[in-house]
Design an enzyme around this catalytic site. Structure first.
Site, PDB file in Angstrom:
ATOM      1  N   ALA A 239       0.823  -1.211   0.000  1.00 58.42           N
ATOM      2  CA  ALA A 239       0.000   0.000   0.000  1.00 58.42           C
ATOM      3  C   ALA A 239       0.853   1.256   0.000  1.00 58.42           C
ATOM      4  O   ALA A 239       0.586   2.198  -0.732  1.00 58.42           O
ATOM      5  CB  ALA A 239      -0.921   0.007   1.218  1.00 58.42           C
ATOM      6  N   ASN A 466       3.758   6.308   6.789  1.00 57.79           N
ATOM      7  CA  ASN A 466       3.074   6.192   5.500  1.00 57.79           C
ATOM      8  C   ASN A 466       2.103   7.369   5.340  1.00 57.79           C
ATOM      9  O   ASN A 466       1.893   8.141   6.273  1.00 57.79           O
ATOM     10  CB  ASN A 466       2.360   4.844   5.411  1.00 57.79           C
ATOM     11  CG  ASN A 466       1.183   4.752   6.367  1.00 57.79           C
ATOM     12  OD1 ASN A 466       1.197   5.333   7.446  1.00 57.79           O
ATOM     13  ND2 ASN A 466       0.155   4.014   5.987  1.00 57.79           N
ATOM     14  N   CYS A 468      -1.076   7.864   5.405  1.00 56.94           N
ATOM     15  CA  CYS A 468      -2.200   8.007   6.342  1.00 56.94           C
ATOM     16  C   CYS A 468      -1.741   8.007   7.793  1.00 56.94           C
ATOM     17  O   CYS A 468      -2.557   8.160   8.703  1.00 56.94           O
ATOM     18  CB  CYS A 468      -3.221   6.893   6.117  1.00 56.94           C
ATOM     19  SG  CYS A 468      -3.970   6.929   4.487  1.00 56.94           S
ATOM     20  N   GLU A 470      -0.761   5.774   9.921  1.00 57.08           N
ATOM     21  CA  GLU A 470      -1.003   4.715  10.896  1.00 57.08           C
ATOM     22  C   GLU A 470       0.181   3.763  11.011  1.00 57.08           C
ATOM     23  O   GLU A 470       0.236   2.940  11.931  1.00 57.08           O
ATOM     24  CB  GLU A 470      -2.279   3.928  10.548  1.00 57.08           C
ATOM     25  CG  GLU A 470      -2.126   2.861   9.469  1.00 57.08           C
ATOM     26  CD  GLU A 470      -2.253   3.420   8.058  1.00 57.08           C
ATOM     27  OE1 GLU A 470      -2.478   2.638   7.132  1.00 57.08           O
ATOM     28  OE2 GLU A 470      -2.122   4.648   7.902  1.00 57.08           O
TER      29      GLU A 470
END
Length: 568
Positions: A239, A466, A468, A470
């Protein structure tokens, strides 16, 4: 006069995908509506407002919109709209003649779906989409896997779910038409990931079937690049990544080769980011190693432009290269609180710059316990050039405090240039005001991230997350993510903890297999990912789960349930 005749008289025409036009056919549309299970086809027909020549895609969208507007009256309209959309996919995947045969009862839907899987595999071979090694191995097992498909699981999808698969995930031919149905997508993903089991003496077919069941029943969903690229030649399944940016243009340039601090320069990072975006991933960076605006450039004796100028370069890159060609790229840009350009960074997306600058970035200020202590006390702090004190980004915790205080002593002694002193509380207030104004910047505590990190690498520090935020990651690490759909484990008002536990174990195995089959666009990524093997398994469907349990979201019982899930 019949409706067919009327449509011809008033000249309603339908523009087909291939460029041809034909008269609008009421009977043809009614057949499609009945196939989708529409409660009242005449209601849809009468609500259509079309004149002249209408593209077939626009006609289809109008029909779906009419049905969706009726959902509040009868939920059957939602299922009908979903089915209508699914049949539009089937028509592209299998062809009109085959769909017509199913409609007229000359072919069984289940048999057609499974036969279509074999054609799907051949199409992927012809288009050279599949990974050659995987496809050669799976070719002898396609009939077996086709029999295992459960076409009825398409009906587990909502209308929006089908729309999302169409817009992002289902594979297309070169002419833009779909050749992949939803169950083919789930099986392709399962096949691509299960291939890793060969390395451990396992049977990919057994695991592909287990992974397929997990995804096709919507109990687990991996991150988007895994769905995009599993079993394909591209094969990048992660991702998101953290990519370092050293204070130089490129390790390969003649001016930087002798610089010990230049391991991966700005243009090296920019190139790698482009490859990651192309394959569907996102990237996090910390720009804090870059010297501040106005500092001297040693190789040219010129003036440095500062981190923000290079962030704009990365921002433009994302405008040009979408993630996997399917969505806008995701980026996280970070800067240390002690960097001389921190105040410009904090306000870079606020005030007059809101909705204007760095629109392809999330941004966050990298703080630590030392800064928070000074902010609480309202004390002044020094902003320091990373070029003059590189130990600042190489340390954390008590070691960072010693480094920072030694740099301050060097400033006071005149050995290091004074850039600026600021009040830590005022800097904190500026962060809060900007976040209130525009949602940026966020905050990330580097001390906490390094403290809780369960895979410590000697001599290395985690400096970024990353996109986002998290996942806190070392340089060149990637995160392979997935989520468990909690509502699928509620039966008769209770959570089936045994099934949930089994599926969590299976999902973790899936994500671990992703690491082994992943094709990463740089050797440094490959080496680091195999070294640390990061995965992230989250959960979704919490609100639906609480509804299924008969609990209000803010009730004590709901809070207790959330606490028990985290503990488990």
């Amino acid at each position: 006069m019949s409706t067919e005749a009327i449509s011809k008289v008033i000249g309603i025409r339908v523009l087909k995908r291939n460029g041809n036009t034909e008269d609008f056919s009421r009977d043809k549309l009614v057949r499609s509506l009945k196939l989708a299970g529409v409660p009242d086809p005449d209601l849809v027909i009468n609500a259509l407002d079309i004149k002249g020549t209408v593209p077939s895609s626009e006609l289809s969208d109008r029909v779906q919109l009419i049905m969706l507007n009726l959902v509040t009256d009868d939920l059957r309209w939602h299922d009908a709209a979903r089915n209508y959309l699914l049949w539009s996919v089937y028509k592209q995947v299998w062809g009109k003649d085959i769909v017509k045969a199913v409609d007229e009862g000359r072919a069984r839907f289940e048999d057609t779906y499974r036969e279509g899987f074999k054609a799907w595999f051949r199409t992927g071979l012809e288009l050279r989409i599949w990974d050659s090694e995987m496809s050669a191995w799976y070719a002898q097992h396609i009939d077996e896997l086709a029999k295992y498909l459960d076409p009825s699981r398409d009906l587990l999808l909502t209308y929006n779910g089908v729309r999302t698969l169409m817009s992002r995930y289902l594979l297309k031919r070169l002419d833009g038409t779909f050749f992949e149905a939803p169950q083919y997508l789930w099986m392709r993903t399962a096949m691509g990931v299960a291939y890793a089991e060969l390395r451990y003496g396992g049977d990919p077919i057994t695991w592909a079937r287990r992974f397929y069941d997990l995804m096709s029943q919507l109990r687990f969903m991996p991150n988007s690049p895994t769905l995009y690229n599993a079993m394909t030649r591209l094969g990048q399944l992660s991702a998101c990544f953290v990519v370092p940016i050293d204070d130089c243009l490129s390790r390969e340039s003649d001016t930087n080769r002798e610089d010990p601090e230049c391991n991966f320069g700005i243009m090296d990072a920019l190139r790698l980011a482009a490859l990651i975006f192309q394959s569907g991933g996102g990237v996090g960076y910390n720009f804090g190693k870059l010297r501040p605006e106005g500092d001297i450039v040693r190789s040219t004796t010129g003036i440095a432009s500062g981190p923000l100028s290079f962030m704009r370069l990365f921002d433009t890159l994302v405008d040009t290269i979408k993630q996997g060609g399917k969505r806008r790229g995701a980026q996280m840009g970070m800067l240390f609180w002690w960097h001389p350009d921190i105040e410009k960074f904090i306000t870079s997306k606020s005030g007059e710059l809101k909705d204007v600058q760095l629109q392809n970035f999330n941004i966050s200020v990298t703080i630590d316990d030392y800064f928070m202590q000074r902010a609480l006390k309202g004390e002044n702090v020094y902003l320091i050039n990373p070029r003059e004190c590189p130990c600042l980004y190489k340390t954390w915790g008590e070691e960072f405090v010693r480094c920072y205080e030694s740099c301050v002593e060097a400033i006071k002694a005149g050995r290091v240039r004074i850039w600026r002193r600021v009040n830590a509380r005022e800097l904190w207030d500026k962060i809060v005001r900007s976040a209130w104004d525009s949602g940026d910047p966020g905050l990330w505590n580097r001390d906490l991230a390094n403290y809780i990190n369960n895979e410590k690498l000697p001599g290395e520090v985690i400096n970024a997350t990353n996109p986002c935020s998290e996942e806190s990651l070392y340089d060149f690490e990637s995160c392979n993510l997935g989520s468990i759909n909690l509502v699928k484990y509620v039966h008769d008002g209770k959570i089936d903890w045994d099934s949930l536990a089994r599926d969590v174990q299976l999902a973790v195995r899936f994500l671990d297999d992703v690491i082994d089959v992943n094709k990463l666009p740089h050797e440094r990524l490959r080496k680091r990912v195999l070294e640390t093997r990061r995965i992230g398994l989250g959960a979704n469907g919490l609100a639906d789960t609480l509804i299924a349990l008969g609990l209000k979201y803010d009730s004590p019982q709901a809070l207790a349930s959330r606490t028990s899930w985290r503990a488990s």
